[in-house]
Design an enzyme around this catalytic site. Structure first.
Site, PDB file in Angstrom:
ATOM      1  N   GLN A 260      10.987  -4.170 -11.166  1.00 31.30           N
ATOM      2  CA  GLN A 260      11.536  -3.139 -10.268  1.00 31.30           C
ATOM      3  C   GLN A 260      12.981  -3.452  -9.983  1.00 31.30           C
ATOM      4  O   GLN A 260      13.235  -4.411  -9.948  1.00 31.30           O
ATOM      5  CB  GLN A 260      10.705  -2.771  -9.130  1.00 31.30           C
ATOM      6  CG  GLN A 260      10.560  -3.617  -8.072  1.00 31.30           C
ATOM      7  CD  GLN A 260       9.593  -3.387  -7.047  1.00 31.30           C
ATOM      8  OE1 GLN A 260       9.521  -2.203  -6.508  1.00 31.30           O
ATOM      9  NE2 GLN A 260       9.244  -4.396  -6.105  1.00 31.30           N
TER      10      GLN A 260
ATOM     11  N   HIS B 105      11.519   1.109 -12.738  1.00 27.94           N
ATOM     12  CA  HIS B 105      11.101   1.553 -11.386  1.00 27.94           C
ATOM     13  C   HIS B 105      12.109   2.583 -10.867  1.00 27.94           C
ATOM     14  O   HIS B 105      11.867   3.628 -10.701  1.00 27.94           O
ATOM     15  CB  HIS B 105      10.771   0.583 -10.379  1.00 27.94           C
ATOM     16  CG  HIS B 105      10.464   0.903  -8.934  1.00 27.94           C
ATOM     17  ND1 HIS B 105      11.358   1.274  -8.029  1.00 27.94           N
ATOM     18  CD2 HIS B 105       9.314   1.110  -8.547  1.00 27.94           C
ATOM     19  CE1 HIS B 105      10.695   1.792  -6.980  1.00 27.94           C
ATOM     20  NE2 HIS B 105       9.545   1.561  -7.166  1.00 27.94           N
TER      21      HIS B 105
ATOM     22  N   ASP C  38       9.688   5.474 -10.330  1.00 31.19           N
ATOM     23  CA  ASP C  38       8.863   5.925  -9.272  1.00 31.19           C
ATOM     24  C   ASP C  38       9.862   6.960  -8.625  1.00 31.19           C
ATOM     25  O   ASP C  38      10.882   6.542  -8.238  1.00 31.19           O
ATOM     26  CB  ASP C  38       8.578   4.739  -8.360  1.00 31.19           C
ATOM     27  CG  ASP C  38       7.968   5.047  -7.043  1.00 31.19           C
ATOM     28  OD1 ASP C  38       7.684   6.257  -6.696  1.00 31.19           O
ATOM     29  OD2 ASP C  38       7.324   4.108  -6.684  1.00 31.19           O
TER      30      ASP C  38
ATOM     31  N   GLU D  63       5.710   7.798 -11.568  1.00 34.18           N
ATOM     32  CA  GLU D  63       4.968   7.412 -10.330  1.00 34.18           C
ATOM     33  C   GLU D  63       5.502   8.423  -9.115  1.00 34.18           C
ATOM     34  O   GLU D  63       6.465   8.708  -8.972  1.00 34.18           O
ATOM     35  CB  GLU D  63       5.081   6.075  -9.825  1.00 34.18           C
ATOM     36  CG  GLU D  63       4.182   5.722  -8.700  1.00 34.18           C
ATOM     37  CD  GLU D  63       4.558   4.139  -8.473  1.00 34.18           C
ATOM     38  OE1 GLU D  63       4.199   3.732  -7.562  1.00 34.18           O
ATOM     39  OE2 GLU D  63       5.040   3.377  -9.531  1.00 34.18           O
TER      40      GLU D  63
ATOM     41  N   ASP E 114       0.244   6.780  -6.316  1.00 35.03           N
ATOM     42  CA  ASP E 114       0.629   5.580  -5.228  1.00 35.03           C
ATOM     43  C   ASP E 114       0.268   6.184  -3.816  1.00 35.03           C
ATOM     44  O   ASP E 114      -0.873   5.923  -3.301  1.00 35.03           O
ATOM     45  CB  ASP E 114       2.050   5.266  -5.748  1.00 35.03           C
ATOM     46  CG  ASP E 114       2.471   4.136  -4.336  1.00 35.03           C
ATOM     47  OD1 ASP E 114       1.467   3.635  -3.667  1.00 35.03           O
ATOM     48  OD2 ASP E 114       3.408   3.888  -4.009  1.00 35.03           O
TER      49      ASP E 114
ATOM     50  N   GLN F  90      -1.830   2.937  -9.317  1.00 38.25           N
ATOM     51  CA  GLN F  90      -1.291   1.636  -8.652  1.00 38.25           C
ATOM     52  C   GLN F  90      -2.353   1.102  -7.431  1.00 38.25           C
ATOM     53  O   GLN F  90      -2.511   1.956  -6.761  1.00 38.25           O
ATOM     54  CB  GLN F  90       0.034   1.985  -7.901  1.00 38.25           C
ATOM     55  CG  GLN F  90       0.497   0.700  -7.543  1.00 38.25           C
ATOM     56  CD  GLN F  90       1.905   0.449  -6.852  1.00 38.25           C
ATOM     57  OE1 GLN F  90       2.105  -0.627  -6.288  1.00 38.25           O
ATOM     58  NE2 GLN F  90       2.417   1.561  -6.650  1.00 38.25           N
TER      59      GLN F  90
ATOM     60  N   LYS G 268      -2.142  -0.831  -4.714  1.00 35.15           N
ATOM     61  CA  LYS G 268      -1.319  -1.672  -3.886  1.00 35.15           C
ATOM     62  C   LYS G 268      -1.761  -2.732  -3.275  1.00 35.15           C
ATOM     63  O   LYS G 268      -2.557  -2.234  -2.222  1.00 35.15           O
ATOM     64  CB  LYS G 268      -0.369  -0.509  -3.096  1.00 35.15           C
ATOM     65  CG  LYS G 268       0.738  -1.072  -2.540  1.00 35.15           C
ATOM     66  CD  LYS G 268       1.576  -0.047  -2.272  1.00 35.15           C
ATOM     67  CE  LYS G 268       2.741   0.376  -3.359  1.00 35.15           C
ATOM     68  NZ  LYS G 268       3.708   1.310  -2.531  1.00 35.15           N
TER      69      LYS G 268
END
Length: 415
Positions: A171, A193, A235, A270, A304, A326, A328
């Protein structure tokens, strides 16, 4: 082997905790800080240094193994646990968790996790505690059995020893241009990212975002080595939904338009939108996925927000409401549940991305590598921090060391 003492050591996460609600509402950056009043409970300012808490297990042979507790960058957003409070977590660990740890067999990983993480007063323990303590217990089991953490996971979940390398995703943070170049020069598998977390970065009608996507594709061709062909992953923090509207057809149309700017690349998007609840997210993401699939698009949806716990992940995977989930890690809690989450995704033929947060530490990142490789996830995050070099080094080197060990084991078994 028993645990005879529990140590706690305060520490730092590798980045900052950020108030996502305040940032989405238009907080202005001044240098590295955000100007304005925080909106999420627990935040005294919009951006604060990330804290962590290390838990050390002293084993009967006097070895000490560690795990690190923390929360994610955008704590308190999208159904996540509140901002990490070192004093509160320390007190709860000392009062409730430490006595449980002294009473388990550290050689039996899943059994130990099950006993230590039993609810207290009908409430689940804070996920940060589960995350850090489960890392320490995994290291304890590996120490006792004189093996790697990955092999403990394989043994506990009846998985074959892995041989495949897991692609690594980096990212960029806000230093997009420089960090994109770094990623391309280092031949990162998945990038960049982009941190598209504000209207300014997304642009009117998504114009600024689309120009950035196009630039990443162009730059990859310009400075990447021959044959280098990464997955492009962005994202957008729900900004497609905020700017284009919360209609699945419109969102899918926009994503296809973005994909057209980088022909030949697989495009991961994302968090395209936040529909306000887990149930609404599943329903509408499912529609977007279906539209993209029917068009034969090279774009993939990554979930996410609103997909935090093991049960959330199960619901999304079973509903085919994402191409890639994802996982996390600090939001899932016990790292054993991250393993379960990857396996749930695999059963449902949904991609499993072992993610996490820039607020993590070297220890939590290394434990995540063992988990991702053991379960053969589809990709994993380079962490901690928001830079490229350190996180890619920590995660990449740990994976290479682990695969060297596993390859030696496989060779000896064949011999």
């Amino acid at each position: 082997m028993q645990i005879k003492d529990v140590l706690l050591a305060p520490g730092n996460g590798a980045f900052f905790y950020d108030d996502q609600d305040a940032i989405k509402s238009g907080a202005i950056q001044n240098g590295f800080i955000y100007v304005g009043a925080p909106r999420t409970p627990g935040f005294k300012s919009i951006r604060i240094p990330a804290s962590s808490l290390s838990v050390g297990l002293v084993l009967t042979d006097d070895a000490v193994v560690w795990g690190d507790m923390m929360n994610v960058q955008y704590s308190g957003a999208g159904g996540r646990d509140a901002l990490f409070d070192t004093r509160q977590i320390s007190n709860l660990t000392s009062r409730l968790v430490a006595p449980r740890l002294l009473d388990v067999d550290a050689s039996q990983y899943l059994d130990a996790c099950g006993k230590v993480f039993e609810p207290a007063e009908n409430q689940r323990l804070p996920l940060a505690i589960e995350y850090g303590v489960s890392q320490a217990l995994l290291r304890a089991a590996a120490h006792i059995h004189r093996t790697s953490m990955a092999e403990i996971i394989c043994d506990e979940f009846n998985l074959p020893l892995p041989t495949r390398r897991v692609p690594i995703y980096c990212q960029s943070g806000d230093a997009r241009e420089i960090n994109v170049d770094k990623m391309i020069l280092k031949a990162v598998d998945v990038l960049p990212h982009g941190l598209i977390n504000s209207r300014q970065k997304f642009g009117v009608g998504g114009h600024t975002f689309m120009e950035f996507v196009k630039r990443v594709g162009t730059r990859t061709h310009e400075i990447g080595h021959p044959g280098y062909h990464p997955v492009l992953h962005f994202d957008v923090y729900g900004w497609i939904g905020q700017e284009i509207g919360l209609e699945p057809q419109l969102i899918a149309d926009f994503i296809c338009k973005v994909a057209d700017t980088v022909p030949g690349f697989t495009l991961n998007i994302e968090s395209p939108a936040d529909f306000g609840s887990t149930r609404a997210q599943i329903e509408n993401y499912g529609k977007i996925v279906s539209i993209l699939n029917n068009r034969g698009s090279r774009a993939r949806i990554v979930v996410d927000e609103r997909c935090n716990t093991l049960e959330d992940i199960r619901l999304f995977a079973e509903a085919q409401a994402a191409h890639l989930v994802q996982i996390k890690t600090p939001d899932v809690g016990s790292i054993a549940d991250t393993a379960r989450a990857v396996l749930i995704c695999k059963v449902n033929k949904v991609g499993a991305y072992v993610g996490g947060s820039c607020t993590e530490t070297d220890l939590s990142a290394q434990a995540s590598v063992h988990l991702a490789v053991a379960t053969q996830a589809d990709m994993m995050l380079a962490k901690p921090g928001m830079g490229v070099d350190e996180a890619f080094s920590i995660v990449g080197n740990e994976q290479n060391r682990l695969l060297a060990i596993l390859n030696r084991r496989a060779t000896k078994n064949v011999g």
